[in-house]
Design an enzyme around this catalytic site. Structure first.
Site, short mmCIF file in Angstrom:
data_model
loop_
_atom_site.label_atom_id
_atom_site.label_comp_id
_atom_site.label_asym_id
_atom_site.label_seq_id
_atom_site.Cartn_x
_atom_site.Cartn_y
_atom_site.Cartn_z
N CYS A 10 0.86 -1.12 0.03
CA CYS A 10 0.18 0.02 -0.14
C CYS A 10 1.08 1.04 0.02
O CYS A 10 1.24 1.73 0.99
CB CYS A 10 -0.88 -0.02 0.99
SG CYS A 10 -1.93 -1.28 0.91
N ASN A 63 -0.19 0.91 -8.41
CA ASN A 63 -0.22 -0.16 -7.48
C ASN A 63 -1.79 -0.12 -7.06
O ASN A 63 -2.85 -0.58 -7.66
CB ASN A 63 0.83 -0.27 -6.50
CG ASN A 63 1.27 1.07 -5.86
OD1 ASN A 63 1.76 2.06 -6.38
ND2 ASN A 63 1.27 0.99 -4.42
N ASP A 64 -1.77 0.11 -5.63
CA ASP A 64 -3.07 -0.23 -4.91
C ASP A 64 -4.30 0.43 -5.67
O ASP A 64 -4.27 1.52 -6.01
CB ASP A 64 -3.15 0.19 -3.75
CG ASP A 64 -1.79 -0.28 -2.96
OD1 ASP A 64 -1.04 -0.89 -3.22
OD2 ASP A 64 -1.59 0.05 -1.65
N PRO A 65 -5.50 -0.29 -5.75
CA PRO A 65 -6.64 0.29 -5.88
C PRO A 65 -7.22 1.21 -4.71
O PRO A 65 -7.11 0.77 -3.51
CB PRO A 65 -7.51 -0.92 -6.02
CG PRO A 65 -7.24 -2.20 -5.39
CD PRO A 65 -5.64 -1.86 -5.45
N SER A 124 -2.47 4.81 0.11
CA SER A 124 -3.88 4.34 -0.11
C SER A 124 -4.93 4.78 0.86
O SER A 124 -4.67 5.29 2.17
CB SER A 124 -3.79 2.95 0.00
OG SER A 124 -3.11 2.50 -1.28
#
Ligand SMILES: *[C@@H]1O[C@H](CO)[C@@H](O)[C@H](O)[C@H]1NC(C)=O
Ligand SMILES: *[C@@H]1O[C@H](CO)[C@@H](O)[C@H](O)[C@H]1NC(C)=O
Ligand SMILES: *[C@H]1O[C@@H](CO)[C@H](O)[C@@H](O)[C@@H]1NC(C)=O
Length: 580
Positions: A10, A63-65, A124
């Protein structure tokens, strides 16, 4: 290259810890020179290895949603993004919108460093829809240059009448949650969607305690979404190391519709998912939530040893949201690359999102089921079927009449008897990955290995196997079914990370049947076993089996016949993908 281990979570860079560096600044000129002189195989940079229908921006690192949501007719998706290159750095929140979760339009950056609370990074976070219908985003900000000191900020839409939610404003009272003295401020991130109960909001923040050895999900409460107070005891914790990107949501056994975050009722259970920073995989448990005590207890007491994963392959930092338009819960997860950083710089891109998956609790109540959202089926065309085809031991059958580099394949297998199943080695009975490593696709078995060879070259030098293998275990009536993706022969390209990924499938093989669905997308193989009980996403980079040269086969490397009751394969169209 080998000396530089970059593991991004994250938006968390382990490199900081390894090197003690205060800040990682890549010199792009140097990186590009390195890539140019590193002899990157031409097929690695072939645009035909870029995914066609998986979410990605036209270029650069993702990277992270973050904060997936539905608002006034549009799906919103944010993600961790480096606008300047294909490595993890300069992270901002990129933003895309869609009507169907498949065709995407890129908008301007939604959140970037601009206030003291996020000056050194916007990491995130999640969205919560307030009762008035306004979405609010809470995210982790980095507010010190020397150490990664993590605080939580909020942002509101500037213009609620704009269904695209183009602009986000950060109120002056940010940061709204800062780590108390007993929390390690470098391990305090990724707020969840908040839920409302008894007039109070609650959300979770991932952390680590006991010198980093214990993963922790702290609960924070608020009446006004502005002043937040921590509940002293965490919701849950386990000796697994840092918990990143916690996700916590209600489910009901056998009820495929989703529940929104604040739903409650006598039959409601909860899923708690954490991304384990040390292992780099997403693990979950199913359990009960006592909101008075503010505690979560997994049903399976051993659950915290983390047997259950959403996906036994490349899938991390995932996050769900409730979709009110279709009354379902949808899961997003990030899949990183399996090539090297040098390859990524040469390609100019790194990272994709898995196809959004509908997620719900199985009838058994023991695990969730996942299935690609139905909208992806609109991309199917050119169907080819195979019916009642018996595959003899050691044989394979090619599926022809369509291009299979970008395809969706659904197949149901029928086994006439389980008599010939191999005996399971008790030493490997709890380690699917090792079992698959020892018993890969080319190791002949009893019942299986049987399944698909995808992204295969005409001469089969290159091929990725997705398969099942059935075992009998001492003293057990129920068969043990292993699902596996074996990419060890997927490419002639050197320097790739090619682990065999595997998980067990909790099935009694009713009527000797088991199904498999595989979404093939040029450098992605994303598979769903037994109706979504076990999922495996794998990244592969063929050097020969590219585009029109990719073949698809059904194979059987066991000693017993396997029947393909029905196989349907479709070519997949390319949706609108962020202007690429
Ligand atoms: C808010 O958004 C609506 C819809 O897009 C637009 O018509 C209106 O002009 C916007 N208002 C402002 C102040 O930008
Ligand atoms: C806080 O976490 C970092 C890793 O992010 C670790 O290096 C450090 O030792 C931890 N500090 C304490 C007091 O546990
Ligand atoms: C994805 O890349 C591989 C190969 O470099 C690493 O081993 C994984 O740890 C990484 N996964 C994540 C979630 O960062």
């Amino acid at each position: 290259m080998g000396a530089l281990v970059i593991r991004v979570a994250c938006a968390w860079l382990l490199l900081l810890q390894l090197t003690g560096a205060s800040h990682v600044v890549y010199n792009y000129k140097e990186l590009e020179t390195e890539a140019a002189t590193a002899n990157v195989p031409p097929s690695i940079v072939d645009p035909l290895l870029r995914t066609g229908y998986h979410f990605q921006p036209p270029k650069n690192w993702i990277n992270d949603p973050n904060a997936p949501m539905y608002y006034n007719g549009w799906y919103h998706f944010f993600y961790q993004y480096n606008p300047k290159g294909a490595v993890w750095e300069n992270i901002v929140w990129a933003h895309s919108v869609s009507r169907d979760l498949i065709n995407w339009e890129a908008l301007e950056t939604a959140i970037e460093p601009s206030i003291p609370g996020d000056k050194y990074g916007c990491w995130s976070g999640s969205a919560t829809t307030l009762p008035c219908g306004t979405p609010v985003i809470m995210y982790t900000g980095i507010n010190r240059p020397d150490v990664s000191y993590q605080v939580q900020n909020i942002a509101f839409p500037k213009n609620k009448s704009d269904p695209m939610l183009r602009e986000w404003v950060k109120p002056g009272h940010n940061p709204i949650i800062v780590p108390e003295a007993d929390i390690n401020a470098t391990q305090f991130r990724d707020p969840t969607t908040a839920w409302l109960s008894g007039g109070q909001w609650r959300l979770l923040i991932g952390s680590a305690a006991e010198g980093g050895s214990r993963g922790v999900a702290y609960v924070y409460r608020s009446r006004d979404f502005r002043r937040w107070r921590r509940v002293e005891r965490p919701l849950h914790s386990a000796a697994t190391g840092m918990w990143e990107c916690p996700d916590f949501y209600p489910v009901e056994a056998g009820y495929a519709d989703g529940l929104e975050a604040s739903a409650s009722g006598p039959k409601v259970k909860y899923v708690l998912k954490n991304s384990l920073d040390l292992r780099r995989y997403d693990y979950y448990t199913v359990g009960t939530y006592d909101e008075k005590a503010e505690r979560y207890v997994p049903d399976d007491a051993a659950g915290d040893e983390h047997h259950l994963r959403y996906d036994y392959g490349n899938f991390y930092a995932s996050k769900t949201f409730y979709d009110p338009a279709k009354k379902r819960r949808v899961l997003w997860g990030w899949a990183n690359e399996s090539d090297t950083r040098t390859h990524d710089v040469a390609k100019g891109w790194a990272g994709i999102q898995a196809i959004p998956r509908k997620v719900w609790l199985d009838f058994s109540g023991k695990q969730v089921l996942q299935w690609p959202i139905e909208e992806v089926e609109a991309l199917r065309h050119q169907p080819v079927t195979l019916k009642d085809k018996v595959i003899k031991p050691g044989k394979h059958v090619e599926v022809t009449g369509l291009q299979t580099a970008q395809a969706d394949v659904e197949v149901s297998f029928a086994l006439s008897s389980l008599e010939g199943a191999e005996t399971l080695d008790p030493a490997l009975a709890h380690d699917a990955e090792r079992l698959c490593g020892v018993k890969g696709a080319d190791v002949q078995g009893g019942i299986g290995p049987f399944g698909l060879w995808v992204l295969a070259s005409a001469d089969m030098q290159e091929r990725t196997a997705v398969f099942f293998r059935v075992f009998k275990a001492a003293g057990k009536d129920k068969p043990v079914v292993l699902m596996c993706t074996d990419p060890t022969k997927s490419s002639l390209n050197p320097d790739l990370y090619l682990p065999t990924f595997a998980g067990f499938v909790d099935t009694e093989l009713p009527d000797g049947k088991i199904s498999l669905r595989t979404l093939i997308d040029r450098s992605v193989v994303e598979s769903f076993g037994a109706g979504g009980k076990t999922c495996i996403l794998s990244r592969v980079y063929p050097s020969l089996a590219i585009d029109k040269n990719a073949h698809l086969y059904v194979f059987n490397n066991g000693k017993a016949d396997v029947k393909v009751s029905l196989l349907t394969a479709w070519q997949m169209k390319k949706p609108l993908m962020n202007g690429a």
